[in-house]
Design an enzyme around this catalytic site. Structure first.
Site, PDB file in Angstrom:
ATOM      1  N   THR A  45       0.857  -1.182   0.000  1.00 40.07           N
ATOM      2  CA  THR A  45       0.000   0.000   0.000  1.00 40.07           C
ATOM      3  C   THR A  45       0.892   1.230   0.000  1.00 40.07           C
ATOM      4  OG1 THR A  45      -0.175   0.003   2.404  1.00 40.07           O
ATOM      5  CG2 THR A  45      -1.899  -1.153   1.199  1.00 40.07           C
ATOM      6  N   VAL A  47       0.822   4.167   2.034  1.00 42.91           N
ATOM      7  CA  VAL A  47       1.215   4.799   3.292  1.00 42.91           C
ATOM      8  C   VAL A  47       2.073   3.863   4.136  1.00 42.91           C
ATOM      9  CG1 VAL A  47       0.376   5.821   5.434  1.00 42.91           C
ATOM     10  CG2 VAL A  47      -0.820   6.267   3.287  1.00 42.91           C
ATOM     11  N   CYS A  48       1.733   2.595   4.154  1.00 44.34           N
ATOM     12  CA  CYS A  48       2.400   1.639   5.048  1.00 44.34           C
ATOM     13  C   CYS A  48       3.912   1.562   4.896  1.00 44.34           C
ATOM     14  CB  CYS A  48       1.765   0.256   4.900  1.00 44.34           C
ATOM     15  SG  CYS A  48       0.031   0.253   5.419  1.00 44.34           S
ATOM     16  N   PRO A  49       4.488   1.642   3.674  1.00 43.56           N
ATOM     17  CA  PRO A  49       5.947   1.528   3.593  1.00 43.56           C
ATOM     18  C   PRO A  49       6.658   2.648   4.356  1.00 43.56           C
ATOM     19  CG  PRO A  49       4.999   1.690   1.388  1.00 43.56           C
ATOM     20  CD  PRO A  49       3.873   1.729   2.365  1.00 43.56           C
ATOM     21  N   LEU A  52       6.529   1.679   8.125  1.00 48.80           N
ATOM     22  CA  LEU A  52       7.439   0.581   8.419  1.00 48.80           C
ATOM     23  C   LEU A  52       8.893   1.018   8.260  1.00 48.80           C
ATOM     24  CD1 LEU A  52       4.668  -0.955   7.967  1.00 48.80           C
ATOM     25  CD2 LEU A  52       6.089  -2.893   7.370  1.00 48.80           C
TER      26      LEU A  52
END
Length: 192
Positions: A45, A47-49, A52
């Site tokens: 997705t 935003v998630c990178p 993380l």
């Protein structure tokens, strides 16, 4: 609504992608040390990178404080590996990426979205006995409140208040309704 604070996380046995290998992570891995669990909706997705990657940048500092970090989504460990192989941001991750395809942990932490099979964003601190001590499941609306709670109530972090302020990243959001709307936009769930 029942609080999760001071509840023991249930027994679990899940696969994770960690240091270029698949491994099993269980509640026994948590005993004797503090842990941070952060949940996110899905791999691959937009935003998630970033989230993380931010945690990956701070992982060595967490390790110096004796804290293990676990990211959790409902993707499989195979998807975690594929994302790791495909993304330069995800490739720098050194902490275990737990796969929770059945939603066992996401339900236990109260962040599972039943209709989508995904997780809300949420960050939780678990003590060496396996009890949730601090959590942001959407009730906390800002970074300052979460850090204040973290540094006041968790001894291992209280020693390093300034470091903790830099280390913990809270996913800002207005409320559960706006998170649900954003997730529905991302996944197409609820767009009938």
């Amino acid at each position: 609504m029942q609080t999760l604070i001071n509840t023991r996380i249930p027994d679990f046995r899940l696969q994770a992608y960690h240091n270029d290998n698949f491994k099993t992570v269980t509640q026994d891995d948590l005993r004797g040390k503090w842990s941070v669990f952060f949940f996110y909706p899905a791999d691959f997705t937009f935003v998630c990178p970033t989230e993380l990657g931010d945690m990956a940048d701070k992982y060595a500092d967490f390790q110096k404080m004796g804290v293990e970090v676990y990211s959790v989504s409902t993707d499989t460990h195979f998807v975690h590996k594929a994302w790791h192989d495909a993304s330069p941001t995800i490739k720098k991750i050194k902490y275990p990426m737990i796969a929770d395809p059945t939603g066992h942990l996401t339900r236990a932490f109260g962040v599972h979205i039943e209709e989508a099979g995904l997780a809300y964003r949420g960050t939780f601190v678990v003590d060496p006995e396996g009890k949730i001590k601090i959590g942001d499941d959407g009730a906390v609306t800002g970074h300052v409140e979460f850090i204040k709670a973290l540094t006041e109530h968790v001894p291992v972090f209280a020693v390093e208040r300034r470091s903790a302020r830099r280390l913990v990243r809270v996913h800002r959001r207005e409320d559960k309704r706006s998170r649900r709307a954003d997730l529905w936009k991302e996944t197409g769930v609820g767009n009938d």
